[in-house]
Design a protein around this motif. Structure first.
Motif, PDB file in Angstrom:
ATOM      1  N   VAL A 120       0.972  -1.216  -0.148  1.00 36.24           N
ATOM      2  CA  VAL A 120       0.720  -0.118   0.205  1.00 36.24           C
ATOM      3  C   VAL A 120       0.699   1.658   0.130  1.00 36.24           C
ATOM      4  O   VAL A 120       0.581   2.012  -1.154  1.00 36.24           O
ATOM      5  CB  VAL A 120      -0.887  -0.281   1.456  1.00 36.24           C
ATOM      6  N   VAL A 121       2.144   0.982   0.912  1.00 37.52           N
ATOM      7  CA  VAL A 121       2.264   2.572   0.333  1.00 37.52           C
ATOM      8  C   VAL A 121       3.273   2.932  -0.382  1.00 37.52           C
ATOM      9  O   VAL A 121       3.955   3.517  -1.160  1.00 37.52           O
ATOM     10  CB  VAL A 121       3.549   2.531   2.524  1.00 37.52           C
ATOM     11  N   THR A 122       3.769   1.282  -1.042  1.00 41.06           N
ATOM     12  CA  THR A 122       4.673   1.961  -2.381  1.00 41.06           C
ATOM     13  C   THR A 122       4.264   1.899  -3.390  1.00 41.06           C
ATOM     14  O   THR A 122       4.217   3.213  -4.004  1.00 41.06           O
ATOM     15  CB  THR A 122       4.907  -0.140  -2.768  1.00 41.06           C
ATOM     16  N   ALA A 123       2.855   1.391  -3.225  1.00 39.46           N
ATOM     17  CA  ALA A 123       2.377   1.944  -4.888  1.00 39.46           C
ATOM     18  C   ALA A 123       2.173   3.366  -4.373  1.00 39.46           C
ATOM     19  O   ALA A 123       1.838   4.116  -5.251  1.00 39.46           O
ATOM     20  CB  ALA A 123       0.881   0.889  -4.321  1.00 39.46           C
ATOM     21  N   ALA A 124       1.341   4.092  -3.065  1.00 39.36           N
ATOM     22  CA  ALA A 124       1.052   4.989  -2.993  1.00 39.36           C
ATOM     23  C   ALA A 124       2.631   5.664  -3.333  1.00 39.36           C
ATOM     24  O   ALA A 124       2.689   7.607  -3.779  1.00 39.36           O
ATOM     25  CB  ALA A 124       0.433   5.633  -1.293  1.00 39.36           C
ATOM     26  N   PHE A 134      -0.729  -1.856 -10.274  1.00 38.38           N
ATOM     27  CA  PHE A 134      -0.080  -2.479 -10.824  1.00 38.38           C
ATOM     28  C   PHE A 134       1.308  -2.255  -9.677  1.00 38.38           C
ATOM     29  O   PHE A 134       2.497  -3.554  -9.520  1.00 38.38           O
ATOM     30  CB  PHE A 134       0.504  -2.712 -12.473  1.00 38.38           C
ATOM     31  N   THR A 135       1.504  -1.557  -9.428  1.00 39.45           N
ATOM     32  CA  THR A 135       2.418  -1.307  -8.608  1.00 39.45           C
ATOM     33  C   THR A 135       3.062  -2.176  -7.113  1.00 39.45           C
ATOM     34  O   THR A 135       3.130  -2.671  -6.397  1.00 39.45           O
ATOM     35  CB  THR A 135       2.931   0.412  -7.771  1.00 39.45           C
ATOM     36  N   ALA A 136       1.195  -1.504  -6.677  1.00 44.05           N
ATOM     37  CA  ALA A 136       1.122  -2.907  -5.218  1.00 44.05           C
ATOM     38  C   ALA A 136       1.071  -4.135  -5.874  1.00 44.05           C
ATOM     39  O   ALA A 136       1.534  -4.468  -4.934  1.00 44.05           O
ATOM     40  CB  ALA A 136      -0.802  -2.036  -5.443  1.00 44.05           C
ATOM     41  N   VAL A 137       1.073  -4.427  -7.332  1.00 46.49           N
ATOM     42  CA  VAL A 137       0.606  -6.261  -7.236  1.00 46.49           C
ATOM     43  C   VAL A 137       1.659  -7.002  -7.590  1.00 46.49           C
ATOM     44  O   VAL A 137       2.808  -7.206  -6.938  1.00 46.49           O
ATOM     45  CB  VAL A 137      -0.147  -6.642  -8.771  1.00 46.49           C
ATOM     46  N   GLY A 138       2.656  -5.857  -8.243  1.00 44.47           N
ATOM     47  CA  GLY A 138       4.442  -5.848  -8.103  1.00 44.47           C
ATOM     48  C   GLY A 138       4.556  -6.546  -6.859  1.00 44.47           C
ATOM     49  O   GLY A 138       5.935  -7.480  -6.179  1.00 44.47           O
ATOM     50  N   ALA A 139       4.732  -5.933  -5.983  1.00 42.72           N
ATOM     51  CA  ALA A 139       5.670  -4.936  -4.736  1.00 42.72           C
ATOM     52  C   ALA A 139       4.691  -6.359  -4.052  1.00 42.72           C
ATOM     53  O   ALA A 139       5.458  -7.254  -2.770  1.00 42.72           O
ATOM     54  CB  ALA A 139       4.907  -4.174  -3.854  1.00 42.72           C
ATOM     55  N   LEU A 140       3.719  -6.716  -3.989  1.00 45.37           N
ATOM     56  CA  LEU A 140       3.082  -7.956  -3.100  1.00 45.37           C
ATOM     57  C   LEU A 140       3.102  -9.235  -3.697  1.00 45.37           C
ATOM     58  O   LEU A 140       3.628  -9.978  -3.037  1.00 45.37           O
ATOM     59  CB  LEU A 140       1.047  -8.018  -3.119  1.00 45.37           C
ATOM     60  N   GLY A 141       3.825  -9.181  -4.887  1.00 46.11           N
ATOM     61  CA  GLY A 141       3.959 -10.874  -5.294  1.00 46.11           C
ATOM     62  C   GLY A 141       6.222 -11.118  -5.539  1.00 46.11           C
ATOM     63  O   GLY A 141       5.992 -12.134  -6.000  1.00 46.11           O
TER      64      GLY A 141
END
Lengths: 289, 330
Positions: free
Chosen positions: B121-125, B260-267
């Motif tokens: 969440v923080v990365t995507a924001a 996309f940033t959130a999914v990338g960081a999540l995975g």
């Protein structure tokens, strides 16, 4: 209705000239601060890595190495285990690229030049795989790879690296094939060219830049793939990126820095070579319909 | 919402649909004409489905196997992996939730989930904020420094993630550049991010920035001058124009960047594995450790499924964020 007319911008007052000049100075200062921050955040870590690769050591908290040396380079280049990883990487990545081309280029041609039932589904499926969290996909693949006896095998590594290439190798050439004007094909057919000749002498040469960009991106995707290869290939097949995991934990930092610089050379060189086509090609691929 | 439908939604935004940014119109017209000109079913369809067949065999079907494994079906396709695994909880009847409850009862696993959610969440924001700042500002007040900044933001695209992670780990480490600088400046607390969740967020931001900047750059380039000029003529400040004119028109692009940033960081695995702490760990690292170090494939499948569920939630965010009707572009 024009856009300008439809836009409402409520809630502001026209600034005075003094306020404007303060704003202008503030923006200049902001740009300088942003620039310095970006250099520190993005570029400095890479510069630090290069310094590490040539340093004998640091006397903490000094920012300058005690002395410079090439000895870590000799050590890395003379290490048989690391050389094995280099050989594996430069062998497996081209194989992955070749298989990817065999699977994806015919599909890209079909997508770019023909309408067929489910074409949009194919495009979205290929795209969707990149929208999955990659690590959970690799974890999910484990039972299937066990079932097919592919865990710990080079074919398993090829399969897992292929996943990351499918999008590039399908979408970008498909955009290239789709962008070729039908008039050119018709002109060739009018001149008596057969379908095969049209493909080899008209379509393929015109699509070569797109295929080249896709090939470079796919090669790098395979070459740099670490997490899936680690799960499927370790401990038998430790490619260069996978080897980095153990280097980070078990070796002197300068040793790993040298290996990191060596590993990043192909990526940097290949991407710089195709950077213009890359941005145009990926941008066009994003709008393929 | 299923994972596939989420992906499809996101894909549609990027594929184009009504609102893809910067689509070259004449090129698209040629493409459609050529495709219509050669309309054929059979062989083209077969060729077109080749990558889908590959992804089905090594992506779709394995997910079904993994789900069966998670619910305790250790036979059939999962027999081989189950023979080697440890700590498995077999199904009685249609399935068991044993492996799931076992993991969720573990406080450490719940901490890992919390850490993962916080990171993505923080990365995507942060990534969205930086990319928007760079691209919006450059659109409103083009300047050389901002053009250079946009170029710098794309540099991480050229660096393999494993190298980036290692580089950032050494740079922010206890004997790295930032801590040395802090010590020399007399800051005894130091400046260390490696081995901390904050370091993972910074590193994820580093690797995610190029995609965000490229996508938003295409988006702002497609905005018509008329709407921006209208704001300027009315005396609006750049921040007001960005907030009230540009942002509403680029809501879909911003949503795609965020998701996309959130999914990338999540995975992700490499960044948190190298830069992150040993506890709590992100779910990607947790899944790999559970499989490779603890030899528990069933529990690893549960963690993989947890990641899928979180990705589906991100998909819901996308669906909500892209509902707005786009205003026309000049």
């Amino acid at each position: 209705m024009s856009v300008a007319a439809s836009v409402e911008v409520p809630g502001w007052n026209a600034p005075t000239s003094r306020a404007r000049s303060v704003l202008r100075v503030g923006m200049r200062v902001g740009q300088v601060v942003l620039f310095l921050a970006a250099v520190f955040f993005i570029v400095a870590p890479l510069g630090w890595l290069i310094v590490l690769a040539f340093s004998r050591g640091f006397s903490f908290p000094s920012l300058v190495p005690t002395s410079f040396t090439l000895s870590w380079w000799h050590t890395v280049l003379a290490s048989p285990g690391l050389l094995h990883s280099v050989v594996l990487s430069v062998t497996i990545a081209p194989v992955v690229l070749a298989v990817s081309m065999v699977i994806c280029l015919p599909a890209a041609y079909a997508i770019g030049r023909y309408n067929f039932p489910g074409k949009r589904f194919v495009l979205l499926s290929v795209f969707s795989i990149n929208a999955f969290p990659r690590i959970s996909l690799y974890i999910a693949m484990i039972p299937m790879l066990f079932l097919l006896n592919l865990m710990g095998t080079v074919i398993g590594v090829v399969v897992v690296q292929l996943i990351g290439t499918i999008l590039f190798m399908t979408w970008i050439p498909a955009t290239g094939f789709a962008a070729i004007p039908e008039e050119l094909v018709e002109a060739a057919r009018d001149a008596g060219a057969s379908k095969v000749q049209v493909f080899w002498r008209v379509l393929l040469p015109l699509c070569r830049p797109s295929i080249a960009v896709a090939a470079v991106l796919s090669f790098l995707a395979a070459f740099d793939e670490a997490q899936g290869t680690f799960i499927v290939g370790a401990p038998n097949y430790l490619t260069m990126p996978v080897r980095m995991y153990s280097l980070v934990l078990d070796y002197p930092v300068q040793f790993a820095a040298v290996f990191a610089v060596v590993l990043s050379i192909p990526s940097v060189v290949l991407l710089i070579l195709v950077r213009k086509h890359l941005f145009a090609g990926t941008s066009a691929a994003m709008h393929l319909r | 919402m299923s994972e596939t439908s989420v992906s499809t939604e996101v894909a549609e935004a990027v594929v184009g649909g009504a609102g893809a940014p910067g689509a070259p119109a004449p090129r698209a017209r040629r493409s459609r004409r050529s495709a219509e000109g050669g309309s054929r079913g059979g062989l083209a369809g077969l060729l077109g489905y080749l990558p889908v067949a590959f992804l089905l065999v090594f992506g779709g079907i394995p997910i079904v196997f993994s789900l069966l494994l998670m619910f305790g079906h250790l036979g059939g396709p999962n027999a081989a992996i189950s023979e080697l695994g440890q700590g498995e909880i077999p199904a009685h009847g249609i399935g068991t939730l044993g492996a799931i409850t076992q993991l969720f009862e573990n406080a450490s696993y719940r901490q890992d989930i919390f850490a993962t959610v916080m990171v993505f969440v923080v990365t995507a924001a942060v990534v969205l904020a930086i990319a928007a700042l760079l691209t919006f500002w450059h659109r409103l007040r083009p300047s050389k420094p901002l053009a250079v900044l946009q170029f710098l933001a794309v540099i991480p695209l050229f660096i393999p993630v494993v190298i980036a992670s290692f580089s950032l780990w050494t740079f922010w480490g206890d004997r790295g550049f930032t801590n040395s600088l802090a010590q020399l400046a007399g800051w005894s607390n130091g400046l260390i991010f490696s081995g901390r969740i904050q370091g993972v967020i910074l590193a994820e931001t580093w690797v995610s920035l190029p995609f965000a900047v490229l996508l938003l750059r295409a988006g702002v380039a497609s905005l018509g001058d008329s709407s921006l000029d209208a704001g300027r003529d009315a005396g609006a400040r750049p921040f007001t124009i960005a907030r009230r004119i540009m942002l509403p028109q680029l809501r879909r692009e911003c949503t795609v960047v965020f998701c996309f940033t959130a999914v990338g960081a999540l995975g992700s695995f490499t960044v948190p594995y190298i830069v992150g702490p040993s506890s709590p760990v992100m779910l990607g690292v947790d899944a790999v450790n559970t499989y490779t170090a603890y030899n528990q494939p069933q529990q690893a499948a549960v963690i993989g499924f947890t990641i899928f569920v979180l990705a589906a939630l991100i998909g819901c965010v996308y669906a909500l964020g892209s509902r707005s009707r786009r205003v026309g572009r000049g």
